[in-house]
Design an enzyme around this catalytic site. Structure first.
Site, PDB file in Angstrom:
ATOM      1  CD  GLU A  65      -2.523   1.641   2.711  1.00  0.00           C
ATOM      2  OE1 GLU A  65      -1.976   1.303   3.736  1.00  0.00           O
ATOM      3  OE2 GLU A  65      -3.491   1.648   2.601  1.00  0.00           O
ATOM      4  NE  ARG A 130       8.322   5.491   8.244  1.00  0.00           N
ATOM      5  CZ  ARG A 130       7.950   4.140   8.244  1.00  0.00           C
ATOM      6  NH1 ARG A 130       7.479   3.751   7.116  1.00  0.00           N
ATOM      7  NH2 ARG A 130       8.294   3.571   9.145  1.00  0.00           N
ATOM      8  CG  HIS A 160       1.270   4.945   7.509  1.00  0.00           C
ATOM      9  ND1 HIS A 160       1.541   3.601   7.568  1.00  0.00           N
ATOM     10  CD2 HIS A 160       2.306   5.702   6.783  1.00  0.00           C
ATOM     11  CE1 HIS A 160       2.965   3.610   6.848  1.00  0.00           C
ATOM     12  NE2 HIS A 160       3.345   4.734   6.325  1.00  0.00           N
ATOM     13  CB  CYS A 247       0.103  -1.560   5.046  1.00  0.00           C
ATOM     14  SG  CYS A 247      -0.047  -2.752   6.270  1.00  0.00           S
TER      15      CYS A 247
HETATM   16  C1  CIR Z   1       7.038   0.314   8.220  1.00  0.00           C
HETATM   17  O1  CIR Z   1       7.428   0.887   9.074  1.00  0.00           O
HETATM   18  O2  CIR Z   1       7.060   1.048   7.231  1.00  0.00           O
HETATM   19  C2  CIR Z   1       6.555  -0.808   8.012  1.00  0.00           C
HETATM   20  N1  CIR Z   1       7.241  -1.654   9.105  1.00  0.00           N
HETATM   21  C3  CIR Z   1       5.025  -1.225   8.275  1.00  0.00           C
HETATM   22  C4  CIR Z   1       4.295  -0.440   6.961  1.00  0.00           C
HETATM   23  C5  CIR Z   1       3.001  -0.562   7.334  1.00  0.00           C
HETATM   24  N2  CIR Z   1       1.970   0.059   6.181  1.00  0.00           N
HETATM   25  C6  CIR Z   1       0.812   0.726   6.406  1.00  0.00           C
HETATM   26  O3  CIR Z   1       0.076   0.581   7.415  1.00  0.00           O
HETATM   27  N3  CIR Z   1       0.655   1.337   5.334  1.00  0.00           N
END
Ligand code: CIR
Length: 256
Positions: A65, A130, A160, A247
């Site tokens: 995602e 981010r 997020h 995600c």
């Molecule tokens: C991160 O920190 O980027 C990953 N460990 C988790 C990403 C999760 N992504 C989301 O909720 N869209």
């Protein structure tokens, strides 16, 4: 016909990025089984799965995602805020390019798809972690010609924006008001999660149902009472990598 782009779990998921979650050992085999069951829920909801192969050197790559924002008219490839995730873009672009014209967020802009919450022709973007303001400004410029409004909002204490709020369809927002203030989402109908389940606002509305993590039975019961069909999926191993239900896929309408 709905398409869901997914990616097989990386065997290196144990080296994932972590922000709000304490490091715990991840059982890769179990995480992979949970991911396969999640894909089966997407199929039940009416999606055809277009699956990328695993990327051993990209620990977080199952969380597709974050790599793109897919709209009817085009897809915007992101530039993830975490450096370790930037290598995920190329292979997703290769598969997504078969479905949509592609545009790109460029340096110094950063944007994670998990920060982009679409409600009709409005895209709320969680910025400050981010995703940065430059990324939001680029997204706004890219989408203006298509008539989308891009609105910058705040989410705190979570990874997020979509950890804190997701759209259940039309203007209904499942929301954790402690992480993002409902007043920022003008014209939306906020539906608060059960306060005992802070992570429950991340739900994936697809087809006729809402996919929700099995860890949130109280929020599930609340949604069912309101008439939603809810499919609960156990993603407990993926949650150790700070993953949630939205995600693990990019879901969109296949165009003729
Ligand atoms: C991160 O920190 O980027 C990953 N460990 C988790 C990403 C999760 N992504 C989301 O909720 N869209």
């Amino acid at each position: 016909m709905l398409v869901a782009i997914t990616r097989r779990l990386s065997p290196s998921i144990g080296q994932c990025e972590l922000t709000h979650v304490e490091k715990q050992a991840i059982d890769v085999e179990r995480a992979d089984q949970q991911h396969r069951r999640y894909e089966m829920e997407l199929v039940t909801a009416g999606c055809g799965i277009d699956r990328l192969p695993a990327e051993a050197s990209l620990p977080d790559s199952v969380f597709v995602e974050d790599t793109a924002v897919v709209l009817d008219e085009l897809a915007v490839m992101t530039r993830p805020g975490a450096r370790s995730r930037r290598g995920e873009i190329k292979s997703v672009a290769a598969i997504l390019g078969a479905y949509r014209k592609l545009s790109y967020i460029e340096a110094p802009g950063t944007l994670d798809g998990g920060d982009v919450l679409r409600v009709g022709r409005r895209l709320f973007v969680g910025s400050g972690h981010r995703s940065n303001e430059e990324g939001v400004a680029q997204l706004r410029r890219l989408l203006k010609p298509q008539g989308y409004d891009v609105v910058s909002v705040r989410a705190t204490n979570c990874l997020h924006l979509k950890s804190a709020a997701t759209c259940l369809g039309s203007t209904a927002l499942l929301i954790n008001p402690d992480w993002t203030h409902p007043s920022q989402f003008d014209g939306c109908e906020p539906i608060e999660i059960d306060a005992a389940e802070p992570g429950a606002a991340n739900a994936l509305a697809v087809g006729d149902r809402i996919i929700l993590a099995a860890a949130y039975p109280r929020t599930r019961a609340m949604l069912e009472k309101r008439g939603y069909l809810v499919s609960a999926v156990d993603i407990s191993e993926l949650a150790k990598a700070e993953g949630a239900v939205t995600c693990c896929s990019l879901v969109f309408e296949r165009q003729p």
